[in-house]
Design a protein around this motif. Sequence first.
Motif, PDB file in Angstrom:
ATOM      1  N   GLN A  18       0.821  -1.204   0.000  1.00 47.91           N
ATOM      2  CA  GLN A  18       0.000   0.000   0.000  1.00 47.91           C
ATOM      3  C   GLN A  18       0.861   1.264   0.000  1.00 47.91           C
ATOM      4  N   ARG A  21       1.789   1.760  -3.566  1.00 45.69           N
ATOM      5  CA  ARG A  21       0.609   2.270  -4.281  1.00 45.69           C
ATOM      6  C   ARG A  21       0.409   3.756  -4.007  1.00 45.69           C
ATOM      7  N   ALA A 119      -5.930   3.662  -0.384  1.00 47.74           N
ATOM      8  CA  ALA A 119      -4.614   3.122  -0.021  1.00 47.74           C
ATOM      9  C   ALA A 119      -4.280   3.460   1.427  1.00 47.74           C
ATOM     10  N   TYR A 123      -3.719   0.727   4.345  1.00 48.05           N
ATOM     11  CA  TYR A 123      -2.502   0.754   5.150  1.00 48.05           C
ATOM     12  C   TYR A 123      -2.871   0.755   6.635  1.00 48.05           C
TER      13      TYR A 123
END
Length: 145
Positions: A18, A21, A119, A123
């Motif tokens: 993440q 990302r 994201a 996370y």
Amino acid sequence: MSSLFGVLSIGASGMEAQRTRAELLVENLTNAETTRTPEGGPYRRKDVVFESAAVSSPFSSMFRSQLESAGGVAVSEIVTDSSDPERRYMPGHPDADKDGYVAFPKINTAEDMVDLMNASRSYQANVSAISAVKDMIQRSIDLMR
């Protein structure tokens, strides 16, 4: 079934994926109006592709028995958008072609902002899972005293 230490490895792999990302989404948002790159032409949008990956616990060497591998997530590749750029009529722009059109990246900032929030929440979900496992391990240690 994986051990609690294996769950920590799974959460850590999710956090790493993440983070990658989020970094790419921020790069896309930062370059949403970039019309000239060192490679030539406008910036090209980048996306991550995730895959499931086997992770083993870094704590397995501490135990005599072999802990089984657990499934995690990894970034398998970073894909660069190869579609034609968006063209805008801006005859005074330094990057305008002979017809007065400028090539801009195909980036939807609203979509990327929503993806960035997703994201961030993903996370945080991994952080919460790791925290819960840490609490379970601590309670197990407290029970053994």
